[in-house]
Scaffold this motif. Sequence first.
Motif, PDB file in Angstrom:
ATOM      1  N   PRO A 257       0.888  -6.697   4.955  1.00 22.24           N
ATOM      2  CA  PRO A 257       0.617  -5.733   3.878  1.00 22.24           C
ATOM      3  C   PRO A 257      -0.357  -4.625   4.252  1.00 22.24           C
ATOM      4  CG  PRO A 257      -0.765  -7.649   3.588  1.00 22.24           C
ATOM      5  CD  PRO A 257       0.031  -7.897   4.853  1.00 22.24           C
ATOM      6  N   LEU A 258      -0.527  -4.337   5.552  1.00 25.33           N
ATOM      7  CA  LEU A 258      -1.463  -3.280   5.945  1.00 25.33           C
ATOM      8  C   LEU A 258      -1.033  -1.942   5.342  1.00 25.33           C
ATOM      9  CD1 LEU A 258      -2.083  -4.096   9.722  1.00 25.33           C
ATOM     10  CD2 LEU A 258      -3.607  -4.520   7.790  1.00 25.33           C
ATOM     11  N   PRO A 259      -1.980  -1.146   4.858  1.00 24.74           N
ATOM     12  CA  PRO A 259      -1.645   0.122   4.186  1.00 24.74           C
ATOM     13  C   PRO A 259      -1.395   1.254   5.178  1.00 24.74           C
ATOM     14  CG  PRO A 259      -3.998  -0.231   4.065  1.00 24.74           C
ATOM     15  CD  PRO A 259      -3.432  -1.447   4.753  1.00 24.74           C
ATOM     16  N   GLU A 260      -0.333   1.153   5.957  1.00 21.46           N
ATOM     17  CA  GLU A 260       0.016   2.209   6.902  1.00 21.46           C
ATOM     18  C   GLU A 260       0.928   3.202   6.208  1.00 21.46           C
ATOM     19  OE1 GLU A 260       1.630   4.631   9.774  1.00 21.46           O
ATOM     20  OE2 GLU A 260       2.931   3.125   8.851  1.00 21.46           O
ATOM     21  N   TRP A 261       0.664   4.494   6.400  1.00 22.59           N
ATOM     22  CA  TRP A 261       1.330   5.522   5.606  1.00 22.59           C
ATOM     23  C   TRP A 261       2.844   5.542   5.829  1.00 22.59           C
ATOM     24  CZ3 TRP A 261      -2.709   9.940   6.736  1.00 22.59           C
ATOM     25  CH2 TRP A 261      -3.903   9.623   6.067  1.00 22.59           C
ATOM     26  N   GLY A 262       3.296   5.386   7.063  1.00 16.03           N
ATOM     27  CA  GLY A 262       4.727   5.376   7.332  1.00 16.03           C
ATOM     28  C   GLY A 262       5.415   4.191   6.678  1.00 16.03           C
ATOM     29  N   ALA A 263       4.775   3.023   6.734  1.00 14.46           N
ATOM     30  CA  ALA A 263       5.345   1.841   6.080  1.00 14.46           C
ATOM     31  C   ALA A 263       5.359   2.003   4.561  1.00 14.46           C
ATOM     32  CB  ALA A 263       4.537   0.599   6.478  1.00 14.46           C
ATOM     33  N   MET A 264       4.374   2.705   4.014  1.00 16.50           N
ATOM     34  CA  MET A 264       4.354   2.957   2.572  1.00 16.50           C
ATOM     35  C   MET A 264       5.537   3.834   2.156  1.00 16.50           C
ATOM     36  SD  MET A 264       0.249   3.574   2.012  1.00 16.50           S
ATOM     37  CE  MET A 264       0.431   4.054   0.294  1.00 16.50           C
ATOM     38  N   ILE A 265       5.865   4.820   2.974  1.00 20.89           N
ATOM     39  CA  ILE A 265       7.036   5.652   2.680  1.00 20.89           C
ATOM     40  C   ILE A 265       8.314   4.818   2.738  1.00 20.89           C
ATOM     41  CG2 ILE A 265       8.405   7.623   3.473  1.00 20.89           C
ATOM     42  CD1 ILE A 265       5.868   8.904   4.468  1.00 20.89           C
ATOM     43  N   ALA A 266       8.388   3.946   3.732  1.00 24.14           N
ATOM     44  CA  ALA A 266       9.580   3.105   3.871  1.00 24.14           C
ATOM     45  C   ALA A 266       9.768   2.208   2.655  1.00 24.14           C
ATOM     46  CB  ALA A 266       9.478   2.269   5.142  1.00 24.14           C
ATOM     47  N   SER A 267       8.669   1.623   2.149  1.00 26.07           N
ATOM     48  CA  SER A 267       8.787   0.735   0.994  1.00 26.07           C
ATOM     49  C   SER A 267       9.069   1.501  -0.292  1.00 26.07           C
ATOM     50  CB  SER A 267       7.507  -0.088   0.833  1.00 26.07           C
ATOM     51  OG  SER A 267       6.397   0.754   0.537  1.00 26.07           O
ATOM     52  N   GLY A 268       8.729   2.812  -0.315  1.00 27.60           N
ATOM     53  CA  GLY A 268       8.936   3.585  -1.532  1.00 27.60           C
ATOM     54  C   GLY A 268      10.212   4.400  -1.558  1.00 27.60           C
ATOM     55  N   ARG A 269      10.978   4.392  -0.459  1.00 29.41           N
ATOM     56  CA  ARG A 269      12.182   5.222  -0.429  1.00 29.41           C
ATOM     57  C   ARG A 269      13.256   4.728  -1.399  1.00 29.41           C
ATOM     58  NH1 ARG A 269      12.653   1.846   4.021  1.00 29.41           N
ATOM     59  NH2 ARG A 269      14.728   0.948   4.409  1.00 29.41           N
ATOM     60  N   ARG A 270      13.182   3.459  -1.790  1.00 32.54           N
ATOM     61  CA  ARG A 270      14.168   2.939  -2.753  1.00 32.54           C
ATOM     62  C   ARG A 270      13.929   3.478  -4.156  1.00 32.54           C
ATOM     63  NH1 ARG A 270      13.035  -3.281  -1.890  1.00 32.54           N
ATOM     64  NH2 ARG A 270      10.947  -2.367  -1.713  1.00 32.54           N
ATOM     65  N   TYR A 271      12.726   4.001  -4.389  1.00 30.85           N
ATOM     66  CA  TYR A 271      12.380   4.465  -5.740  1.00 30.85           C
ATOM     67  C   TYR A 271      12.160   5.982  -5.768  1.00 30.85           C
ATOM     68  CZ  TYR A 271      11.132  -0.480  -5.531  1.00 30.85           C
ATOM     69  OH  TYR A 271      11.144  -1.839  -5.306  1.00 30.85           O
ATOM     70  N   ILE A 272      12.706   6.698  -4.772  1.00 32.91           N
ATOM     71  CA  ILE A 272      12.392   8.113  -4.624  1.00 32.91           C
ATOM     72  C   ILE A 272      12.900   8.948  -5.798  1.00 32.91           C
ATOM     73  CG2 ILE A 272      14.497   8.632  -3.337  1.00 32.91           C
ATOM     74  CD1 ILE A 272      10.977  10.080  -2.707  1.00 32.91           C
ATOM     75  N   VAL A 273      13.945   8.496  -6.485  1.00 29.06           N
ATOM     76  CA  VAL A 273      14.530   9.286  -7.572  1.00 29.06           C
ATOM     77  C   VAL A 273      13.717   9.142  -8.857  1.00 29.06           C
ATOM     78  CG1 VAL A 273      16.559   9.650  -9.008  1.00 29.06           C
ATOM     79  CG2 VAL A 273      16.829   9.164  -6.561  1.00 29.06           C
ATOM     80  N   ASP A 274      13.466   7.911  -9.266  1.00 29.34           N
ATOM     81  CA  ASP A 274      12.797   7.678 -10.546  1.00 29.34           C
ATOM     82  C   ASP A 274      11.277   7.554 -10.403  1.00 29.34           C
ATOM     83  OD1 ASP A 274      15.232   7.639 -11.946  1.00 29.34           O
ATOM     84  OD2 ASP A 274      15.572   5.553 -11.360  1.00 29.34           O
ATOM     85  N   GLN A 275      10.808   6.838  -9.398  1.00 25.81           N
ATOM     86  CA  GLN A 275       9.358   6.678  -9.159  1.00 25.81           C
ATOM     87  C   GLN A 275       8.995   7.429  -7.869  1.00 25.81           C
ATOM     88  OE1 GLN A 275      11.287   3.768  -9.767  1.00 25.81           O
ATOM     89  NE2 GLN A 275      10.778   3.759 -11.966  1.00 25.81           N
ATOM     90  N   TRP A 276       9.032   8.741  -7.949  1.00 24.50           N
ATOM     91  CA  TRP A 276       8.886   9.589  -6.774  1.00 24.50           C
ATOM     92  C   TRP A 276       7.526   9.464  -6.104  1.00 24.50           C
ATOM     93  CZ3 TRP A 276       4.779  12.776  -7.497  1.00 24.50           C
ATOM     94  CH2 TRP A 276       4.393  13.023  -8.832  1.00 24.50           C
ATOM     95  N   TRP A 277       6.498   9.116  -6.863  1.00 28.36           N
ATOM     96  CA  TRP A 277       5.132   9.100  -6.337  1.00 28.36           C
ATOM     97  C   TRP A 277       4.920   8.014  -5.284  1.00 28.36           C
ATOM     98  CZ3 TRP A 277       6.595   8.055 -11.334  1.00 28.36           C
ATOM     99  CH2 TRP A 277       6.545   6.716 -11.736  1.00 28.36           C
ATOM    100  N   VAL A 278       5.740   6.971  -5.303  1.00 26.21           N
ATOM    101  CA  VAL A 278       5.532   5.858  -4.369  1.00 26.21           C
ATOM    102  C   VAL A 278       5.701   6.329  -2.917  1.00 26.21           C
ATOM    103  CG1 VAL A 278       6.283   3.538  -3.721  1.00 26.21           C
ATOM    104  CG2 VAL A 278       6.326   4.240  -6.124  1.00 26.21           C
TER     105      VAL A 278
END
Length: 310
Positions: A257-278
């Motif tokens: 669960p390290l807060p690496e920025w690239g990994a954060m984008i990867a985990s948030g790409r599934r919600y890019i339409v409705d929860q864009w901020w992730v």
Amino acid sequence: MTIVNDPAAEPGIRGWLTDPEPTSRTQARIGNLYRGWRSFVRNPLAMVGFTIVVLLLLAAAFAPWLATHNPIVGGDLRTQRLLPPGDEFWLGTDDQARDIYSRLVYGSRLTLLVVVLVTVIAMPIGLLVGTVAGYMGGWIDALLMRITDIFLAFPRLVLALAFVAALGPGIENAIIAIAITAWPPYARIARAETLTVRNSDFIAAVQLQGASSGRIIWKHIVPLCLSSVIVRVTLDMAGIILTAAGLGFLGLGAQPPLPEWGAMIASGRRYIVDQWWVATMPGVAIFVVSLGFNLLGDGLRDVLDPKAAK
């Protein structure tokens, strides 16, 4: 008696720093730093980059005090998952109900760790290879430069992916892989600088005094190549950050669960339409920090290598 007003002669510490005829080596060095800083601050874009990098350093140093929530442990998945930016969670929460702002603040530490360690590993290797190749010449130059050409023939991210795949995922292996792919441009620059000075009179004088090749390279050639390499390293820091983010996005860099920025984008790409901020917030962080290093590098180039600015 005629008094000549010298505009360069100023009283106090400023006059001591700007003295055109320094009385000691220390005064000359400090004076050069002072004049370089004055030239740097006159560049507004360079100051913007410098400010961004300083803010990144402060965020990494004071992360425990700046973060408002635990960056690893999430909140209540029933009520705090994927919340938009608000009063409690300034940049929203992710799919594990973790505060994105706090994760970005702690992620700055990982970003700086990658940048610093890659620089510490890659820059000395590039300097060594380039100066030795340029000074020795002959088959040594041909061999070292052909090895450098092999590394330059592959895109950095592709080559880093190959090394990480061989070493295994993880932040340590990602740093090693990026460092292995980052040194060839520094070697090229160091070799070019060495070729311009190796036949100089002062090098010939040192050779006549009986200095060894290693001493000549380390004491006389490396210092002359250092400024150009530092400028290139600063400009490459944005690329290092993007490469590390790319490895993290593909799951080969820092592991959850390290807060690496690239990994954060990867985990948030599934919600890019409705929860864009992730995914957007870590992407903005990568963009701003990369821009800051680029602007800082441009400013340092103008100061350390005036020929390149013309």
